[in-house]
Scaffold this motif. Sequence first.
Motif, short mmCIF file in Angstrom:
data_model
loop_
_atom_site.label_atom_id
_atom_site.label_comp_id
_atom_site.label_asym_id
_atom_site.label_seq_id
_atom_site.Cartn_x
_atom_site.Cartn_y
_atom_site.Cartn_z
N MET A 36 -0.60 15.82 -9.34
CA MET A 36 -0.18 14.65 -8.53
C MET A 36 0.82 14.15 -8.90
N GLY A 37 1.88 15.23 -10.41
CA GLY A 37 3.14 14.79 -10.96
C GLY A 37 3.85 15.84 -10.33
N ALA A 38 3.40 17.19 -10.11
CA ALA A 38 3.54 18.49 -9.01
C ALA A 38 3.86 17.57 -7.83
N MET A 39 3.08 16.60 -7.25
CA MET A 39 3.22 16.26 -6.21
C MET A 39 4.74 15.43 -5.37
N GLN A 40 4.93 15.19 -7.13
CA GLN A 40 5.55 14.13 -6.95
C GLN A 40 7.50 13.99 -7.39
N GLY A 41 6.92 15.91 -6.98
CA GLY A 41 8.82 15.96 -7.33
C GLY A 41 9.03 16.18 -8.23
N TRP A 42 7.60 16.33 -10.36
CA TRP A 42 8.28 16.52 -10.85
C TRP A 42 8.09 17.72 -12.39
N SER A 43 8.87 17.51 -12.85
CA SER A 43 9.38 19.23 -13.71
C SER A 43 8.13 19.53 -14.59
N PRO A 44 8.36 20.85 -14.54
CA PRO A 44 7.05 21.43 -14.88
C PRO A 44 6.98 20.70 -16.24
N ARG A 45 7.91 20.25 -16.93
CA ARG A 45 8.38 19.48 -18.37
C ARG A 45 7.60 18.40 -18.42
N ARG A 46 7.60 17.96 -17.25
CA ARG A 46 6.95 16.43 -17.33
C ARG A 46 6.05 16.21 -16.92
N PHE B 87 0.99 -1.06 0.04
CA PHE B 87 -0.44 -0.16 -0.20
C PHE B 87 0.61 1.15 0.26
N ASP B 88 0.33 2.10 -0.91
CA ASP B 88 1.51 4.22 -1.07
C ASP B 88 0.46 4.16 -0.37
N GLY B 89 0.94 4.64 0.75
CA GLY B 89 0.24 5.48 1.81
C GLY B 89 0.38 7.40 1.73
N ALA B 90 1.65 6.97 1.03
CA ALA B 90 1.83 8.75 0.57
C ALA B 90 1.01 9.17 -0.89
N ARG B 91 0.50 7.77 -1.62
CA ARG B 91 -0.06 8.37 -2.78
C ARG B 91 -1.78 8.79 -2.50
N THR B 92 -1.79 7.91 -1.32
CA THR B 92 -3.44 8.43 -0.63
C THR B 92 -2.95 10.25 -0.07
N VAL B 93 -2.36 10.12 0.11
CA VAL B 93 -1.68 11.34 0.92
C VAL B 93 -2.27 12.71 0.17
N ARG B 94 -1.64 12.10 -0.86
CA ARG B 94 -1.13 13.50 -2.02
C ARG B 94 -2.51 13.54 -2.58
N ALA B 95 -3.75 11.80 -3.18
CA ALA B 95 -4.92 12.75 -3.27
C ALA B 95 -5.73 13.12 -2.16
N SER B 96 -5.32 12.96 -1.08
CA SER B 96 -6.32 13.59 0.18
C SER B 96 -5.81 15.17 0.01
N THR B 97 -4.29 14.97 0.00
CA THR B 97 -4.87 17.23 -0.31
C THR B 97 -5.15 17.40 -1.50
N PHE B 98 -4.71 16.72 -2.68
CA PHE B 98 -5.51 17.55 -3.86
C PHE B 98 -6.91 17.74 -3.52
N GLY B 99 -7.87 17.12 -3.06
CA GLY B 99 -9.02 16.82 -2.68
C GLY B 99 -10.02 18.02 -2.20
N PHE B 100 -8.51 18.21 -1.11
CA PHE B 100 -8.61 18.98 0.46
C PHE B 100 -8.51 20.46 -0.79
N VAL B 101 -7.56 20.33 -1.22
CA VAL B 101 -6.67 21.84 -1.07
C VAL B 101 -7.17 22.23 -2.16
N ILE B 102 -7.31 21.85 -3.14
CA ILE B 102 -7.60 21.77 -4.76
C ILE B 102 -8.75 21.76 -5.40
N HIS B 103 -8.96 20.72 -5.24
CA HIS B 103 -10.36 20.11 -5.94
C HIS B 103 -11.32 20.45 -5.23
N ALA B 104 -11.55 20.64 -4.12
CA ALA B 104 -13.05 20.53 -3.15
C ALA B 104 -13.42 22.50 -4.05
#
Length: 216
Positions: free
Chosen positions: A131-141, A64-81
């Motif tokens: 989701m990519g930005a929260m994983q540290g991806w570059s803007p280009r990626r 189980f990838d807990g960090a992924r779930t935290v990212r999804a929850s953060t997106f739902g809380f801070v951005i999407h809602a």
Amino acid sequence: KSNSGGGGGGFLAWYESHLQSRPVPTKMITGGILWGLGDVVAQVVPAVTHHDDNDTATAQDFQFDGARTVRASTFGFVIHAPLAHVHYNFLEWMTVRSGITGGVKIPVFKAFMEQFVYWSWFSNSLYHGAMGAMQGWSPRRCYDRIADVLWDTQKAQWAFWIPVQLANFRFIPVRHQLNVVLLTSVVWTALLSAWYPPQMEEETETEKIEKKEKET
């Protein structure tokens, strides 16, 4: 005594009062919880429904990838809602402003505007990019990721969400429409995970270039 009304109606009345008095924070908390739940479902369903010839090894390999779930929850809380709250009220404003009335015309207009004109394109791009930005991806990626998956995401969304949203816009009050979407998203995530199990992604051209730059 007003708080002593029993049963399940107590929670619904409590939630409704918060939705009326503090709609954005209430929807943000709801969004964070349900996006997190949706990601849990997305991770667990493939492990249960998709097996190789060696079923035991597949089950044992699941982590189980807990960090992924935290990212999804953060997106739902801070951005999407909060953005979705603005979106649904904006849709209502456009409908009234356009003078559209009648039982079927309103949900058809709203679904068309949401799915084909602006919201679905924006929200899906925002999701993949965030989701990519929260994983540290570059803007280009992040941009390459959006370009790679957006069209397929849109086609799947239209097949699933247009019927859901036609019913949502027809029968559900505006203040509850986001909650319907969030609850349905848990099912949507589970279906996507069951139909399209996670696979190792091939490196994009951007990723290959970035690796070479790090090696040199």
